[in-house]
Design an enzyme around this catalytic site. Structure first.
Site, short mmCIF file in Angstrom:
data_model
loop_
_atom_site.label_atom_id
_atom_site.label_comp_id
_atom_site.label_asym_id
_atom_site.label_seq_id
_atom_site.Cartn_x
_atom_site.Cartn_y
_atom_site.Cartn_z
N ALA A 88 50.20 20.49 26.54
CA ALA A 88 49.94 19.83 27.82
C ALA A 88 48.84 20.54 28.62
CB ALA A 88 51.22 19.75 28.64
N THR A 89 48.75 21.86 28.49
CA THR A 89 47.71 22.57 29.24
C THR A 89 46.33 22.08 28.81
OG1 THR A 89 49.07 24.52 29.59
CG2 THR A 89 46.70 24.84 29.72
N ASN A 147 58.51 20.15 36.93
CA ASN A 147 59.16 21.08 36.02
C ASN A 147 60.16 21.99 36.70
OD1 ASN A 147 56.48 21.87 37.08
ND2 ASN A 147 57.10 23.88 36.34
N GLN A 176 57.13 16.86 31.29
CA GLN A 176 58.57 16.95 31.52
C GLN A 176 59.29 15.61 31.35
OE1 GLN A 176 60.50 19.59 32.11
NE2 GLN A 176 58.92 21.15 32.36
N HIS A 187 56.75 20.87 22.65
CA HIS A 187 57.85 21.82 22.77
C HIS A 187 58.83 21.53 23.90
CE1 HIS A 187 56.79 24.53 26.22
NE2 HIS A 187 55.65 23.89 26.08
N THR A 210 39.97 21.37 13.27
CA THR A 210 40.84 20.87 12.19
C THR A 210 42.23 20.62 12.73
OG1 THR A 210 39.57 22.10 10.57
CG2 THR A 210 41.80 21.48 9.93
N CYS A 222 60.72 39.08 43.59
CA CYS A 222 60.15 40.15 44.40
C CYS A 222 58.93 40.66 43.67
CB CYS A 222 61.12 41.32 44.48
SG CYS A 222 62.33 41.21 45.77
#
Lengths: 391, 128
Positions: free
Chosen positions: A75-76, A154, A182, A204, A243, A329
């Site tokens: 997706a990126t 997400n 998502q 994934h 490829t 934190c």
């Protein structure tokens, strides 16, 4: 540490590869190893056939034409190809519209374009993470070249009314991209009904392999112009050279098909389990809130905030439940994710967030155990906390 | 497997904090103090019962924040129970950070614990 494997409730982060998908991929590693671009022998023909069969399965899963599917690494890359591709094809400058709660795989390419002179509008959301179509309408400019709005979030699970938003862009003749990483396989995704021009998906998140995704690119008219990110060989109709990873393409095809086939029954089951989790936790504890939209949300996502405790501490305390938090934190300050920040939650609520992502393997027994552990550890940490249950 | 971001010492103190809780308001020689990260982040509060000879008879803490904050407050309490006021004042954030193997980004958690402790030691009967 717990001796057994922790209960996995982080399916919004990733999913295990379904055994049926692994099986479908198996011949394509060593036995049918051909290059799908080799046109001179049977090895290549078999690989090419497998890729085209997988492409057709992916297309069917979102009601697209196989010629509209471009395989990518995930997706990126799909988001980058869509966003950078449209803006770069349109020449220098221009304007694009996105939203404050998008994944960084959308926000970062937008930032990169901004540095090269593209104007970017990031729409604000309401407390439940939803966008008003009027806000999109107002943001459009004569030089707007793309709108990119996610289908489902997400982190908080909120599902945008994409058809309504895409209609606003269409009325202004602006191409519309959605990051559907998502949502595909979780809720209905029909590119025609949604009215989108570009759609990103990934393997994934839907029980397929990692390292493979696709970008749906609507065929015209009018023709959508897209500048490739990668050059070298002209694969994927010149949009994505390289490829093809045949086993991964086959895995994505199988995964999309299975996820869509089993989607409605699985969504019902996960929604019931999610409600069970929410009821069990909220009945036992005060100072617990649901983040995101109560109804318009992914079936398996439950984002909660707990008053008086910090997210990272709660995640660590839950050593036998694998969950994630939007609060951590860091060196100088308490960091809250950009999504929780965009909701405008009070600080105390944003700090103690926990995301549960239910999936195919999640059982009622796991949900009860996880809920009981959460209740126990929230009580333990609250007893340690000088903030009490102040929200 | 254990989270590689945390040391065994940190996990031990986080999972089984020593001296957690508070002391009643009528505790003899009660000193209290707290320190808070700006912006509503970490918050640590100490209750000390200091004997007339300056020995810390009892120490309790409460902490809000990341695991490092809770573990550092627990470790500080363990080290200072039964020690003198002077020894308590000499405790450095770097000692806590080293013992818990805190990464640099988490050292402010130890610094905050030491600030809360010094606030408690700076005068009796103050604070909540």
């Amino acid at each position: 540490m717990a001796a057994e494997r922790p209960i996995y409730l982080d399916h919004n982060a990733t999913t295990p590869c379904d055994e049926r998908v692994v099986e479908a991929m198996r011949p394509f590693w060593s036995e049918a190893f051909g290059n799908a671009a080799s046109r001179t022998h049977a090895y290549g023909w078999r690989a090419g056939e497998a890729v085209e069969d997988a492409r057709a399965r992916v297309a069917r899963g979102i009601a697209a034409d196989p010629r509209e599917i471009v395989f990518t690494s995930g997706a990126t890359e799909s988001n980058n190809l869509a966003i950078q591709g449209v803006l770069r094809a349109a020449g220098a400058g221009g304007h694009l519209v996105t939203c404050a709660t998008e994944h960084n795989a959308v926000l970062d390419p937008c930032r990169a374009l901004e540095r090269s002179g593209v104007a970017v509008t990031r729409l604000a959301v309401d407390r439940e993470g939803r966008l008003r179509p009027e806000a999109l309408h107002k943001a459009l400019r004569p030089d707007t070249r793309l709108v990119s709005l996610m289908h489902a979030n997400n982190e908080i699970g909120t599902v945008h009314d994409l058809a309504e938003l895409a209609a606003v862009a269409r009325a202004a003749a602006v191409p519309f991209h959605t990051d559907a990483a998502q949502s595909v396989g979780k809720i209905p995704v029909d590119v025609g009904e949604l009215g989108v021009d570009l759609l990103s998906l990934t393997g994934h998140k839907l029980y397929g392999p990692k390292g493979i995704g696709a970008l749906y690119v609507r065929r015209g008219p009018p023709r959508l112009r897209l500048e490739p990110l990668l050059f070298g060989g002209g694969h994927e109709r010149g949009l994505r050279s390289g490829t093809l990873p045949v086993p991964l393409c086959v895995g994505l095809g199988a995964a999309v098909e299975l996820a869509v086939r089993e989607r409605d029954a699985e969504a019902r089951r996960q929604r019931e389990l999610r409600e069970r989790l929410w009821k069990r936790v909220s009945a036992a504890l005060d100072g617990v809130w649901l983040n995101g939209h109560p109804e318009a949300r992914l079936p398996g996502n439950l984002s909660l905030s707990f008053a008086g405790i910090e997210g990272e501490a709660l995640v660590l305390a839950l050593d036998d439940v694998a969950v994630s938090t939007g609060s951590a934190c860091t060196s100088a300050r308490q960091e809250v994710s950009h999504v929780l920040r965009a909701l405008g939650l009070p600080e105390a609520r944003a700090q103690g967030s926990l995301r549960f992502g239910l999936g195919r393997s999640t059982t009622a027994e796991q949900i009860d155990r996880a809920a009981d552990r959460v209740v126990e550890q929230v009580r333990r940490l609250r007893a340690l906390s000088p903030r009490g249950k102040r929200g | 497997m254990a989270d590689p971001a945390y040391s065994a010492a940190l996990l031990d103190h986080f999972q089984q904090p020593r001296h957690a809780g508070s002391l009643p308001g009528d505790t003899p020689g009660l000193c209290t103090g707290e320190a808070e990260q700006p912006g509503g982040g970490r918050l640590v509060r100490f209750w000390l019962s200091v004997a007339p000879d300056g020995r810390i008879d009892a120490i309790r803490f409460k902490a809000f924040g990341c695991p490092a904050t809770i573990a550092a407050a627990s470790l500080a309490s363990e080290r200072l129970a039964g020690r003198s006021r002077g020894e308590a004042a000499a405790l450095e954030a770097a000692d806590l950070a080293r013992a818990l193997a805190l990464p640099e980004a988490r050292e402010p958690a130890a610094a905050l614990v030491v600030r809360a402790l010094r606030s408690a030691l700076s005068g009796p009967g103050r604070g909540p």
